[in-house]
Scaffold this active site. Sequence first.
Site, short mmCIF file in Angstrom:
data_model
loop_
_atom_site.label_atom_id
_atom_site.label_comp_id
_atom_site.label_asym_id
_atom_site.label_seq_id
_atom_site.Cartn_x
_atom_site.Cartn_y
_atom_site.Cartn_z
CB SER A 7 0.76 22.03 -41.39
OG SER A 7 0.30 21.29 -42.57
CG HIS A 32 -0.42 20.64 -37.21
ND1 HIS A 32 -0.89 20.09 -36.99
CD2 HIS A 32 -0.65 19.90 -38.50
CE1 HIS A 32 -1.85 19.84 -37.04
NE2 HIS A 32 -2.14 19.45 -38.33
CG ASP A 34 -2.06 18.85 -41.51
OD1 ASP A 34 -3.25 18.29 -40.58
OD2 ASP A 34 -1.59 19.37 -42.01
CG MET A 36 -5.14 13.93 -44.42
SD MET A 36 -5.71 15.36 -46.07
CE MET A 36 -5.48 17.05 -45.00
CG HIS A 65 -4.72 17.27 -38.08
ND1 HIS A 65 -4.84 18.14 -38.06
CD2 HIS A 65 -5.73 16.62 -36.72
CE1 HIS A 65 -6.24 18.48 -38.32
NE2 HIS A 65 -7.10 17.37 -37.65
CG MET A 67 -7.32 15.22 -40.60
SD MET A 67 -7.33 16.08 -41.08
CE MET A 67 -5.91 16.71 -41.78
CG MET A 136 -10.28 20.43 -37.93
SD MET A 136 -8.12 20.64 -38.49
CE MET A 136 -9.06 21.23 -39.89
N GLY A 141 -8.56 18.61 -44.49
CA GLY A 141 -8.59 17.64 -45.94
C GLY A 141 -7.62 18.34 -47.46
CG PHE A 142 -7.62 20.07 -50.36
CD1 PHE A 142 -7.29 18.70 -50.59
CD2 PHE A 142 -9.79 19.79 -49.79
CE1 PHE A 142 -7.73 18.53 -51.16
CE2 PHE A 142 -9.86 18.56 -50.36
CZ PHE A 142 -9.34 18.01 -50.92
N GLY A 143 -4.46 22.22 -47.61
CA GLY A 143 -4.33 23.45 -47.35
C GLY A 143 -4.55 24.50 -48.20
N GLY A 144 -4.21 25.64 -47.38
CA GLY A 144 -5.19 26.91 -48.76
C GLY A 144 -6.45 27.69 -48.45
CG ASP A 174 -5.48 22.61 -38.50
OD1 ASP A 174 -5.12 23.60 -39.63
OD2 ASP A 174 -4.34 21.21 -38.04
N GLY A 176 -6.20 27.91 -42.22
CA GLY A 176 -6.88 29.50 -42.77
C GLY A 176 -5.49 30.23 -41.46
N GLY A 196 0.46 26.37 -42.43
CA GLY A 196 0.48 25.36 -43.66
C GLY A 196 0.84 26.55 -44.52
C1 DX5 Z 1 -6.28 20.70 -43.00
C2 DX5 Z 1 -4.79 20.82 -41.92
C3 DX5 Z 1 -4.17 21.58 -42.06
C4 DX5 Z 1 -3.63 22.13 -43.13
C5 DX5 Z 1 -4.20 24.15 -42.88
O1 DX5 Z 1 -6.93 20.25 -43.47
O2 DX5 Z 1 -5.78 19.85 -41.15
O3 DX5 Z 1 -3.16 21.00 -41.01
O4 DX5 Z 1 -1.88 21.94 -42.99
O5 DX5 Z 1 -3.38 24.73 -44.02
P1 DX5 Z 1 -3.35 26.12 -44.11
O6 DX5 Z 1 -3.01 26.94 -42.70
O7 DX5 Z 1 -2.79 26.07 -45.33
O8 DX5 Z 1 -4.90 25.86 -44.12
ZN ZN Z 2 -3.84 19.59 -39.04
#
Ligand code: DX5
Ligand code: ZN
Length: 223
Positions: A7, A32, A34, A36, A65, A67, A136, A141-144, A174, A176, A196
């Site tokens: 991602s 991928h 994202d 938003m 994707h 969102m 999901m 909304g956020f990575g990490g 998708d 974690g 990601g």
């Molecule tokens: C979250 C996104 C993910 C995100 C995953 O809202 O849809 O695609 O990039 O990030 P990681 O792998 O860091 O959890």
């Molecule tokens: Zn995603």
Amino acid sequence: MAYLAPSILSADLTRLQEQIKIVEQNGADLIHVDVMDGHFVPNLTFGPMMVEAVKRITALPVDAHLMVNDPMKFIDWFAKVEPRYITIHQEACVHLDRAINHIKNLGCKAGVSINPATPVETIRHLLNSVDLVLIMSVNPGFGGQSFIPYTLQKIQELARMRQEMKASFLIEVDGGINTQTAPSVLQAGADVLVAGNAIFKAESIAQACAALKELTKKFGTGK
Ligand code: DX5
Ligand code: ZN
């Protein structure tokens, strides 16, 4: 075997071309993207221009994707830049069946996504129409963020339903995903892992990507 979809939400956008090339050479199967809208999720990211830019960098298929609230408003714009998959959220769409058909009529593969707290049962009647279901495993909304363990049961339930219905959609997961969480997600039935932070925030993007790809070969049960 399963597919790996890095991602770019976690990529360094000033080095996007270089980083996409690295994942391409280290086992990535899809890219991928994202999307938003600041309404469906509390963050703003990319539009169709990013999909178009990524497609100029790589020959890998793009997995968009969305969102976003009311995805019908955006499907035409995204279909024009031809990602392989357009995935929309069940929670964001009143006329989900219509929207899925619209994506397919425009020549893309159609995916439906559900948030962690949304039961798999809510998309049962679409399972013979979609090409991909995105579970999901964090709140979008956020990575990490950390993987939410109960989502494993949802992957298993969906894999069971697919077998019973003799359907052929891919199961994508998708949020974690890292080398600790990937084995159980793959054993539960995932065909596509999105990652990601575990890839783009690693000291070596190449090694991190290759390590996840190895796990998809070792533990992937499907594709
Ligand atoms: C979250 C996104 C993910 C995100 C995953 O809202 O849809 O695609 O990039 O990030 P990681 O792998 O860091 O959890
Ligand atoms: Zn995603």
